[in-house]
Design a protein around this motif. Structure first.
Motif, PDB file in Angstrom:
ATOM      1  N   PRO A  49       0.804  -1.225   0.000  1.00  9.77           N
ATOM      2  CA  PRO A  49       0.000   0.000   0.000  1.00  9.77           C
ATOM      3  C   PRO A  49       0.841   1.282   0.000  1.00  9.77           C
ATOM      4  CG  PRO A  49      -0.520  -1.380   1.927  1.00  9.77           C
ATOM      5  CD  PRO A  49       0.480  -2.129   1.100  1.00  9.77           C
ATOM      6  N   GLN A  79       0.549   4.131  -2.799  1.00  9.23           N
ATOM      7  CA  GLN A  79       0.209   5.536  -2.574  1.00  9.23           C
ATOM      8  C   GLN A  79       1.023   6.432  -3.519  1.00  9.23           C
ATOM      9  OE1 GLN A  79       0.588   6.822   1.515  1.00  9.23           O
ATOM     10  NE2 GLN A  79      -0.779   8.554   1.148  1.00  9.23           N
ATOM     11  N   TYR A  86      -3.283  -0.119  -2.052  1.00  8.69           N
ATOM     12  CA  TYR A  86      -3.527   1.208  -1.481  1.00  8.69           C
ATOM     13  C   TYR A  86      -5.025   1.520  -1.479  1.00  8.69           C
ATOM     14  CZ  TYR A  86      -3.774   6.271  -1.086  1.00  8.69           C
ATOM     15  OH  TYR A  86      -4.127   7.542  -0.709  1.00  8.69           O
TER      16      TYR A  86
END
Ligand code: HEM
Length: 102
Positions: free
Chosen positions: A5, A9, A97
């Motif tokens: 994640p 991002q 994400y």
């Protein structure tokens, strides 16, 4: 599957031009808050294309992976003018994400 994640991002910067992660905040594209598991074309207050309205998808991780590979091939006529993410790792990471946005 199995994305990171935090790396996702960073990949999401490509999406953030057009998408907010905040619930109810639509930009050029609809909010992606809670997108995993959401039915296609259901962000409140967003004016979808006829193509997306007719797509009738549920945005599972697998469906997103397919869509993000080549959005305009998967939903012909979509107004999401984005070439897609050709790198599997980028897709895995951005989906990981997106899964945090709930
Ligand atoms: C729609 C994801 C990049 C503009 C969507 C949808 C998803 C998505 C899942 C369907 C939403 C729904 O059914 O509610 C992403 C991701 C991106 C990205 C993860 C980055 C990897 C972009 C970019 C733009 C854009 C860069 C603008 C240049 C749009 C628009 C729609 C849309 C306009 C609505 C499509 C329609 O009604 O036909 N996006 N997107 N997206 N996106 Fe993106």
């Amino acid at each position: 599957a199995d994305g990171d994640p935090a790396a996702g991002q960073v990949v999401f910067k490509k999406c953030a031009v057009c998408h907010s992660i905040d619930a109810g905040v639509n930009k050029v594209g609809p909010s992606l808050h809670g997108i995993i598991g959401r039915k296609s074309a259901t962000a409140p207050g967003y004016d979808y294309s006829a193509a997306m309205k007719g797509a009738n998808k549920e945005w599972t991780a697998k469906e997103l992976d397919t869509y993000l590979t080549d959005p305009r091939a998967v939903v012909p006529g979509t107004k999401m003018v984005f070439v897609g993410l050709k790198d599997q790792k980028d897709r895995d990471n951005v989906i990981a994400y997106l899964a945090t946005l709930k």
